[in-house]
Scaffold this motif. Sequence first.
Motif, PDB file in Angstrom:
ATOM      1  N   PRO A  93       5.831  26.397 -27.004  1.00 60.95           N
ATOM      2  CA  PRO A  93       5.947  27.487 -26.303  1.00 60.95           C
ATOM      3  C   PRO A  93       7.229  27.754 -26.334  1.00 60.95           C
ATOM      4  CG  PRO A  93       5.319  25.605 -24.872  1.00 60.95           C
ATOM      5  CD  PRO A  93       5.144  25.351 -26.290  1.00 60.95           C
ATOM      6  N   LEU A  94       7.768  29.250 -26.472  1.00 59.90           N
ATOM      7  CA  LEU A  94       8.775  29.808 -26.358  1.00 59.90           C
ATOM      8  C   LEU A  94       8.905  30.664 -25.460  1.00 59.90           C
ATOM      9  CD1 LEU A  94      11.967  30.547 -26.725  1.00 59.90           C
ATOM     10  CD2 LEU A  94      11.228  31.646 -28.890  1.00 59.90           C
ATOM     11  N   VAL A  95       9.125  30.556 -24.086  1.00 61.47           N
ATOM     12  CA  VAL A  95       8.804  31.471 -22.945  1.00 61.47           C
ATOM     13  C   VAL A  95       9.887  32.210 -22.599  1.00 61.47           C
ATOM     14  CG1 VAL A  95       7.526  31.692 -20.591  1.00 61.47           C
ATOM     15  CG2 VAL A  95       6.825  29.907 -22.174  1.00 61.47           C
ATOM     16  N   VAL A  96       9.839  33.704 -22.526  1.00 65.84           N
ATOM     17  CA  VAL A  96      11.266  34.274 -21.906  1.00 65.84           C
ATOM     18  C   VAL A  96      10.633  35.137 -20.675  1.00 65.84           C
ATOM     19  CG1 VAL A  96      11.941  34.405 -24.058  1.00 65.84           C
ATOM     20  CG2 VAL A  96      10.459  36.160 -23.565  1.00 65.84           C
ATOM     21  N   GLY A  97      11.646  35.043 -19.648  1.00 62.80           N
ATOM     22  CA  GLY A  97      11.385  35.476 -18.556  1.00 62.80           C
ATOM     23  C   GLY A  97      12.309  36.693 -18.366  1.00 62.80           C
ATOM     24  N   GLY A  98      12.297  37.441 -17.280  1.00 61.11           N
ATOM     25  CA  GLY A  98      11.823  36.805 -15.805  1.00 61.11           C
ATOM     26  C   GLY A  98      12.639  35.724 -15.340  1.00 61.11           C
ATOM     27  N   GLU A  99      12.304  35.377 -14.259  1.00 59.65           N
ATOM     28  CA  GLU A  99      13.239  34.592 -13.285  1.00 59.65           C
ATOM     29  C   GLU A  99      12.785  32.976 -13.526  1.00 59.65           C
ATOM     30  OE1 GLU A  99      10.815  33.870 -11.156  1.00 59.65           O
ATOM     31  OE2 GLU A  99       9.697  35.686 -10.927  1.00 59.65           O
ATOM     32  N   CYS A 100      13.547  32.079 -12.589  1.00 56.60           N
ATOM     33  CA  CYS A 100      13.642  30.633 -12.966  1.00 56.60           C
ATOM     34  C   CYS A 100      12.077  30.076 -12.590  1.00 56.60           C
ATOM     35  CB  CYS A 100      14.469  30.197 -12.368  1.00 56.60           C
ATOM     36  SG  CYS A 100      16.274  30.261 -12.910  1.00 56.60           S
ATOM     37  N   THR A 101      11.407  30.726 -11.679  1.00 54.04           N
ATOM     38  CA  THR A 101      10.288  30.117 -11.172  1.00 54.04           C
ATOM     39  C   THR A 101       9.188  29.887 -12.493  1.00 54.04           C
ATOM     40  OG1 THR A 101       9.222  32.218 -10.496  1.00 54.04           O
ATOM     41  CG2 THR A 101      10.402  30.838  -9.017  1.00 54.04           C
ATOM     42  N   VAL A 102       9.376  30.586 -13.565  1.00 54.37           N
ATOM     43  CA  VAL A 102       8.426  30.462 -14.560  1.00 54.37           C
ATOM     44  C   VAL A 102       8.273  29.342 -15.192  1.00 54.37           C
ATOM     45  CG1 VAL A 102       9.950  31.301 -16.410  1.00 54.37           C
ATOM     46  CG2 VAL A 102       7.643  31.744 -16.864  1.00 54.37           C
ATOM     47  N   THR A 103       9.194  28.370 -15.036  1.00 56.47           N
ATOM     48  CA  THR A 103       9.395  26.929 -15.400  1.00 56.47           C
ATOM     49  C   THR A 103       8.137  26.238 -14.742  1.00 56.47           C
ATOM     50  OG1 THR A 103      11.446  27.126 -16.288  1.00 56.47           O
ATOM     51  CG2 THR A 103      10.572  24.821 -15.753  1.00 56.47           C
ATOM     52  N   LEU A 104       7.870  26.589 -13.537  1.00 55.28           N
ATOM     53  CA  LEU A 104       6.808  25.872 -12.826  1.00 55.28           C
ATOM     54  C   LEU A 104       5.522  26.135 -13.383  1.00 55.28           C
ATOM     55  CD1 LEU A 104       7.683  27.059  -9.173  1.00 55.28           C
ATOM     56  CD2 LEU A 104       7.454  24.452 -10.297  1.00 55.28           C
ATOM     57  N   ALA A 105       5.210  27.426 -14.098  1.00 56.85           N
ATOM     58  CA  ALA A 105       4.195  27.812 -14.805  1.00 56.85           C
ATOM     59  C   ALA A 105       3.858  26.847 -15.876  1.00 56.85           C
ATOM     60  CB  ALA A 105       3.979  29.224 -14.915  1.00 56.85           C
ATOM     61  N   VAL A 106       5.044  26.627 -16.609  1.00 54.72           N
ATOM     62  CA  VAL A 106       5.157  25.841 -17.776  1.00 54.72           C
ATOM     63  C   VAL A 106       4.669  24.531 -17.614  1.00 54.72           C
ATOM     64  CG1 VAL A 106       6.366  25.237 -19.949  1.00 54.72           C
ATOM     65  CG2 VAL A 106       6.416  27.676 -18.989  1.00 54.72           C
ATOM     66  N   LEU A 107       4.967  23.906 -16.734  1.00 55.18           N
ATOM     67  CA  LEU A 107       5.118  22.530 -16.396  1.00 55.18           C
ATOM     68  C   LEU A 107       3.554  22.197 -15.706  1.00 55.18           C
ATOM     69  CD1 LEU A 107       7.996  21.585 -14.352  1.00 55.18           C
ATOM     70  CD2 LEU A 107       7.643  20.749 -16.637  1.00 55.18           C
ATOM     71  N   ALA A 108       2.994  23.218 -15.198  1.00 50.76           N
ATOM     72  CA  ALA A 108       1.579  23.170 -14.741  1.00 50.76           C
ATOM     73  C   ALA A 108       0.634  23.338 -15.855  1.00 50.76           C
ATOM     74  CB  ALA A 108       1.313  24.549 -13.646  1.00 50.76           C
ATOM     75  N   ALA A 109       1.010  24.360 -16.847  1.00 51.30           N
ATOM     76  CA  ALA A 109      -0.131  24.360 -18.002  1.00 51.30           C
ATOM     77  C   ALA A 109       0.195  23.246 -18.840  1.00 51.30           C
ATOM     78  CB  ALA A 109       0.490  25.613 -18.942  1.00 51.30           C
ATOM     79  N   ALA A 110       1.232  22.635 -18.990  1.00 56.82           N
ATOM     80  CA  ALA A 110       1.268  21.402 -19.668  1.00 56.82           C
ATOM     81  C   ALA A 110       0.515  20.432 -19.345  1.00 56.82           C
ATOM     82  CB  ALA A 110       2.749  20.935 -19.908  1.00 56.82           C
ATOM     83  N   ALA A 111       0.707  20.184 -17.767  1.00 54.31           N
ATOM     84  CA  ALA A 111      -0.257  19.158 -17.113  1.00 54.31           C
ATOM     85  C   ALA A 111      -1.860  19.532 -17.233  1.00 54.31           C
ATOM     86  CB  ALA A 111       0.019  19.421 -15.607  1.00 54.31           C
ATOM     87  N   ASP A 112      -2.006  20.652 -17.214  1.00 51.60           N
ATOM     88  CA  ASP A 112      -3.551  20.958 -17.743  1.00 51.60           C
ATOM     89  C   ASP A 112      -4.127  20.569 -18.796  1.00 51.60           C
ATOM     90  OD1 ASP A 112      -3.610  22.665 -15.116  1.00 51.60           O
ATOM     91  OD2 ASP A 112      -3.186  24.452 -16.157  1.00 51.60           O
ATOM     92  N   ALA A 113      -2.851  20.876 -19.906  1.00 52.23           N
ATOM     93  CA  ALA A 113      -3.244  20.154 -21.144  1.00 52.23           C
ATOM     94  C   ALA A 113      -3.249  18.853 -21.471  1.00 52.23           C
ATOM     95  CB  ALA A 113      -2.434  20.953 -22.210  1.00 52.23           C
ATOM     96  N   GLY A 114      -2.842  17.998 -20.422  1.00 53.83           N
ATOM     97  CA  GLY A 114      -2.719  16.499 -20.388  1.00 53.83           C
ATOM     98  C   GLY A 114      -1.484  16.112 -20.879  1.00 53.83           C
ATOM     99  N   ARG A 115      -0.456  16.872 -20.752  1.00 55.45           N
ATOM    100  CA  ARG A 115       0.782  16.667 -21.560  1.00 55.45           C
ATOM    101  C   ARG A 115       1.697  16.215 -20.393  1.00 55.45           C
ATOM    102  NH1 ARG A 115       1.762  20.864 -26.364  1.00 55.45           N
ATOM    103  NH2 ARG A 115      -0.577  20.873 -27.229  1.00 55.45           N
ATOM    104  N   ASP A 116       2.391  15.038 -20.573  1.00 56.10           N
ATOM    105  CA  ASP A 116       3.390  14.496 -19.531  1.00 56.10           C
ATOM    106  C   ASP A 116       4.832  14.542 -20.123  1.00 56.10           C
ATOM    107  OD1 ASP A 116       4.706  13.130 -17.820  1.00 56.10           O
ATOM    108  OD2 ASP A 116       3.630  11.135 -17.760  1.00 56.10           O
TER     109      ASP A 116
END
Length: 298
Positions: A93-116
């Motif tokens: 992922p190369l995610v371009v925002g937007g504001e800083c909270t978007v990193t929360l969404a990326v961490l959540a998606a990684a956890a959904d995918a079983g990634r630590d």
Amino acid sequence: MTPVPLGLLGVPSSAAAHAPGLERAPAALRAAGLVAALSAAGRDVVDHGDTPVARWRHDPPTTTVPHDVDRVAAGLQEARAAVLGVLAAGHAPLVVGGECTVTLAVLAAAADAGRDLGLVYVDGGQDLHLPTDHADEPIADSMGVAHALDLPGAHDALAGLGPRRPLLAADRLAFVGYADEEEDVHGLVPATRLPASRVVAAPEAVAAAATHVSGPDGFLVHLDVDVLDFFALPVADVPTYGRGLTPPVLARLLAALVRADGFAGLVVVEANPDRDDEAGTHLRALVALVAGAFAVDP
């Protein structure tokens, strides 16, 4: 070894910001040549488009909760689903925002995918503010890390965004390049701290130290462009004057992080197109800096 294709995703939101403007950043960065620059650097790029636009609105809080928090959380859930699609496609992922909270969404998606993952937080501040401590300015984009760590007083809509709580442990977190005052006012965050002065002295050594927070599945890099000295490259929504990094120093740091073992994605936030000149000079410079970090044969 051929690098994994980059999955470009825009999150055009200023909902959690101090004012409107950041919602226009993904389109502006594309218009400044981001995809072409990455391709010229030798990287395959798949554009996954944008999540829905969420422009800042006037919604004064009546209690000590982040401004417009339910709308912020709804937008982050949309971003979470979109990032999960990037990961499912096998793209970095190369995610371009937007504001800083978007990193929360990326961490959540990684956890959904079983990634630590660990998190290397390249930012002019630490974003450890809490609603209970900042009732006079409860703006969520200065609170993202506090909610990833689920610090006491965190708001449920943000701290509970993902499949686990907290999304991140402090020993998997490195603050890099900050020039603001220490924000861990309660002494609850024993993270790795590598301030701007250390980055200026030795960008590659700082990158190596930061990657020690890598998890079993690597580390995510968060880049808030307010880590830059606004006098050197004026693109940040909230400027840092005279204390930030210069573009060459940030370029060296970012390149070392992207090329390190375990690199798992980059989030670029807080570039406000309103800061650019009429010729688009400064956003093109930012695009060149980011693309240079991904160059296959630097």
